[in-house]
Design a protein around this motif. Structure first.
Motif, PDB file in Angstrom:
ATOM      1  N   LYS A 159       6.309 -38.001  64.139  1.00 12.64           N
ATOM      2  CA  LYS A 159       6.164 -37.154  65.332  1.00 12.64           C
ATOM      3  C   LYS A 159       7.407 -36.295  65.529  1.00 12.64           C
ATOM      4  O   LYS A 159       8.516 -36.741  65.246  1.00 12.64           O
ATOM      5  CB  LYS A 159       5.965 -38.023  66.579  1.00 12.64           C
ATOM      6  CG  LYS A 159       4.654 -38.772  66.625  1.00 12.64           C
ATOM      7  CD  LYS A 159       4.507 -39.461  67.964  1.00 12.64           C
ATOM      8  CE  LYS A 159       3.133 -40.119  68.095  1.00 12.64           C
ATOM      9  NZ  LYS A 159       2.926 -40.655  69.450  1.00 12.64           N
ATOM     10  N   GLU A 201       6.407 -43.716  64.494  1.00 12.32           N
ATOM     11  CA  GLU A 201       5.733 -44.727  65.314  1.00 12.32           C
ATOM     12  C   GLU A 201       4.606 -45.324  64.498  1.00 12.32           C
ATOM     13  O   GLU A 201       3.962 -44.620  63.719  1.00 12.32           O
ATOM     14  CB  GLU A 201       5.100 -44.071  66.562  1.00 12.32           C
ATOM     15  CG  GLU A 201       5.969 -44.095  67.779  1.00 12.32           C
ATOM     16  CD  GLU A 201       5.281 -43.492  69.002  1.00 12.32           C
ATOM     17  OE1 GLU A 201       4.057 -43.316  68.988  1.00 12.32           O
ATOM     18  OE2 GLU A 201       5.997 -43.199  69.970  1.00 12.32           O
ATOM     19  N   LYS A 202       4.342 -46.597  64.697  1.00 13.06           N
ATOM     20  CA  LYS A 202       3.158 -47.206  64.092  1.00 13.06           C
ATOM     21  C   LYS A 202       1.933 -46.508  64.652  1.00 13.06           C
ATOM     22  O   LYS A 202       1.886 -46.166  65.830  1.00 13.06           O
ATOM     23  CB  LYS A 202       3.143 -48.701  64.446  1.00 13.06           C
ATOM     24  CG  LYS A 202       1.959 -49.460  63.920  1.00 13.06           C
ATOM     25  CD  LYS A 202       2.406 -50.570  62.981  1.00 13.06           C
ATOM     26  CE  LYS A 202       1.214 -51.303  62.365  1.00 13.06           C
ATOM     27  NZ  LYS A 202       0.622 -50.585  61.229  1.00 13.06           N
ATOM     28  N   VAL A 204      -1.547 -46.254  66.207  1.00  9.69           N
ATOM     29  CA  VAL A 204      -2.490 -47.083  66.964  1.00  9.69           C
ATOM     30  C   VAL A 204      -3.864 -46.458  66.792  1.00  9.69           C
ATOM     31  O   VAL A 204      -4.095 -45.333  67.232  1.00  9.69           O
ATOM     32  CB  VAL A 204      -2.117 -47.142  68.465  1.00  9.69           C
ATOM     33  CG1 VAL A 204      -3.087 -48.031  69.222  1.00  9.69           C
ATOM     34  CG2 VAL A 204      -0.692 -47.636  68.640  1.00  9.69           C
ATOM     35  N   GLU A 289       4.445 -40.553  76.332  1.00  4.85           N
ATOM     36  CA  GLU A 289       5.401 -39.547  76.787  1.00  4.85           C
ATOM     37  C   GLU A 289       5.205 -39.290  78.277  1.00  4.85           C
ATOM     38  O   GLU A 289       4.233 -39.756  78.868  1.00  4.85           O
ATOM     39  CB  GLU A 289       5.270 -38.245  75.990  1.00  4.85           C
ATOM     40  CG  GLU A 289       3.875 -37.710  75.839  1.00  4.85           C
ATOM     41  CD  GLU A 289       3.789 -36.628  74.751  1.00  4.85           C
ATOM     42  OE1 GLU A 289       3.623 -35.469  75.125  1.00  4.85           O
ATOM     43  OE2 GLU A 289       3.867 -36.947  73.551  1.00  4.85           O
TER      44      GLU A 289
END
Ligand code: MV4
Length: 502
Positions: A159, A201-202, A204, A289
């Motif tokens: 990201k 980030e993993k 999801v 966020e």
């Protein structure tokens, strides 16, 4: 205490803000681009000033001109709406320097949440759950990220630190494909934000997007106004929002709400803001966020709480205490918002431009329409294609859906294509009715097949309009008198035409 508010925006949100100002007895100043001379927000405001040519960077993004106009018109406050200058730390700071009240958070909060890596680190410290991922702040090299990736696990997401809205985001399935994806993510982020920094980030999978509205005053009171379900979206553009989420119960709502308040307090938040969460199938929730602005979809929260969020924003910016404590906030019924966009749902949602020749706007019990356009107004390609928000309220979710169907059926916009048929198909879909959807629903499980391009009612109105247009043209041609010809022939034709149509 300010008395005159400059609205640094356009369209429905500018109109919405002017209405709130008017109810509070505040004077209003509109700004507009050359494409918006005849726009509704210009007509509704007490005063209006031209910014420049149609493109945003020459008009609504010109902070210098907007501040000049504020000074010249004696506006002592600026409401930025959403988009444009709403989340620009430097703009908020400039307002403060010039002694103009910025109706929004402090520059430091905008900065803290604007850098998504910094935001993660800040809320982690406050005990807010985030998706497992990188926790360092600052620029990480590809080597750093490739080293950390296996401990986070695949699939993961790259990201953009300066991102939001999915720009510069990349799904990574294995370590081998990661170097190339890092490069393309950085390139996209660099060109979109001028900042190629990224974090991990993993991933999801199959998550819902649920956000919490919060409001905070300068006395240190922070409350949440419940959640909005925002999973119905396409290519990171939300299409439908509703409150409450069919996926939350009271217990989870309370838990997520108090976490949202904690996240806001971590950046010393002031005014209205939104905490975005991902909620997975097992009801685990993660901070994504924070949006440090008023949001498009704020009306659904207003409909279920009875709280005027824009009025609260104005009060807060005037130094007043919140009108409500957390215990005062009660949720009643169900609200749904459909974003009406000038785009063709039968043709890959391509933007549709042109002049709106006619429109019929739905009204009646439990129906609200926030719009910035009217018949005669031309939709140009310069700005967002959203031309109206149709919001309905019902005692239950089922009643809200029935009411939305009714309102969509009433809605007529002639002159541009709109996504109203998309919304009608969605309201009829069993998965939407059952609340069984996540963020992939529209792109992966939804189809417009079976929806007819123009239903009978539309055909009927088209026929009526065609007759009207033909009639007008006949009238006009009747008035044209060709040179060297006596005008009697034209009158004869009109007489004959009228007899024929009696
Ligand atoms: C995610 C995610 C799954 N896992 N992060 C998309 C835009 C940006 N606000 C964050 N986004 C996502 N982040 C992790 N770790 C899935 C999305 C996502 C998404 C989020 C909210 C609404 C719509 C979405 C559509 C696709 C992906």
């Amino acid at each position: 205490m300010f008395k005159k508010v400059l609205i640094a925006n356009r369209g429905e949100i500018a109109v919405r803000i002017i209405r709130a100002c008017r109810e509070l007895g505040l004077e209003t100043v509109a700004v507009f681009s050359e494409a918006d001379r005849n726009a509704l927000h210009v007509r509704y405001a007490d005063e209006a000033y031209l910014l420049g040519p149609a493109p945003s960077r020459e008009s609504y993004l010109r902070a210098d001109k907007i501040l000049d106009i504020a000074k010249k018109s004696d506006a002592d406050a600026i409401h930025p709406g959403y988009g444009f200058l709403a989340e620009r730390e430097d703009f908020a700071a400039k307002c403060a320097e010039l002694d103009i009240a910025f109706i929004g958070p402090k520059p430091s909060s905008i900065a803290a949440m604007g850098d998504k890596g910094k935001a993660r680190a800040t809320v982690i410290k406050a005990g807010v759950p985030v998706v497992p991922g990188t926790e360092d702040v600052g620029n990480m090299t590809d080597a750093d990220l490739l080293n950390i990736a296996p401990s986070i696990g695949f699939p993961l997401l790259i990201k953009a630190t300066a991102g939001g809205g999915g720009k510069g985001m990349r799904e990574v399935r294995s370590l081998d494909e990661m170097p190339a994806l890092l490069q393309s993510a950085r390139r996209e982020a660099e060109s979109a934000f001028g900042d190629g920094n990224v974090y991990l980030e993993k991933l999801v999978e199959g998550a819902r997007h649920i956000e919490f509205q919060i409001i905070a005053d300068s006395q240190g009171n922070v409350i949440h106004l419940g959640e909005r379900e925002c999973s119905i979206q396409r290519r990171h553009q939300k299409l439908v929002e509703e409150a409450p989420s069919p996926f939350l119960d009271d217990e989870l709502r309370e838990k997520m709400g108090s976490v949202a308040v904690k996240a806001s307090q971590a950046v010393d938040y002031l005014n209205a803001g939104t905490i975005e969460f991902l909620v997975d199938k097992d009801r685990n929730f993660y901070f994504l966020e924070m949006n440090t602005r008023l949001q498009v979809e704020h009306p659904v929260t207003e409909m279920v709480t009875g709280i005027d969020i824009v009025a609260e924003q104005l009060r807060i910016a005037r130094g007043r205490q919140l009108s409500y404590t957390q215990d005062d906030v009660k949720f009643k019924g169900h609200a749904i918002e459909c974003r009406v966009n000038a785009e063709d749902p039968f043709n890959n949602f391509i933007p549709s431009t042109g002049r709106i020749s006619h429109s019929l706007i739905p009204t009646g019990p439990g129906v609200r329409v926030d719009t910035g356009v009217y018949p005669g107004f031309e939709i140009t390609p310069y700005y967002d294609p959203m031309i109206a928000k149709l919001i309905v309220w019902g005692e239950t979710r089922a009643q809200a859906i029935l009411r939305m169907r009714r309102a969509l059926e009433e809605y007529r916009i002639v002159g541009v294509r709109t996504n109203i048929p998309f919304h009608q198909t969605l309201m009829d879909s069993h998965r939407f009715m059952g609340g069984q959807f996540d963020t992939r629903f529209v792109e992966e499980r939804f189809s417009m097949e079976g929806a007819s391009e123009a239903d009978e009612a539309q055909t009927e109105i088209a026929a009526i309009l065609a007759t009207l247009v033909a009639h007008r043209e006949t009238e006009r041609s009747a008035q044209i008198v060709r040179r060297n010809e006596r005008d009697t022939s034209n009158w004869k034709w009109v007489g004959r035409w009228e007899r024929m149509h009696r």
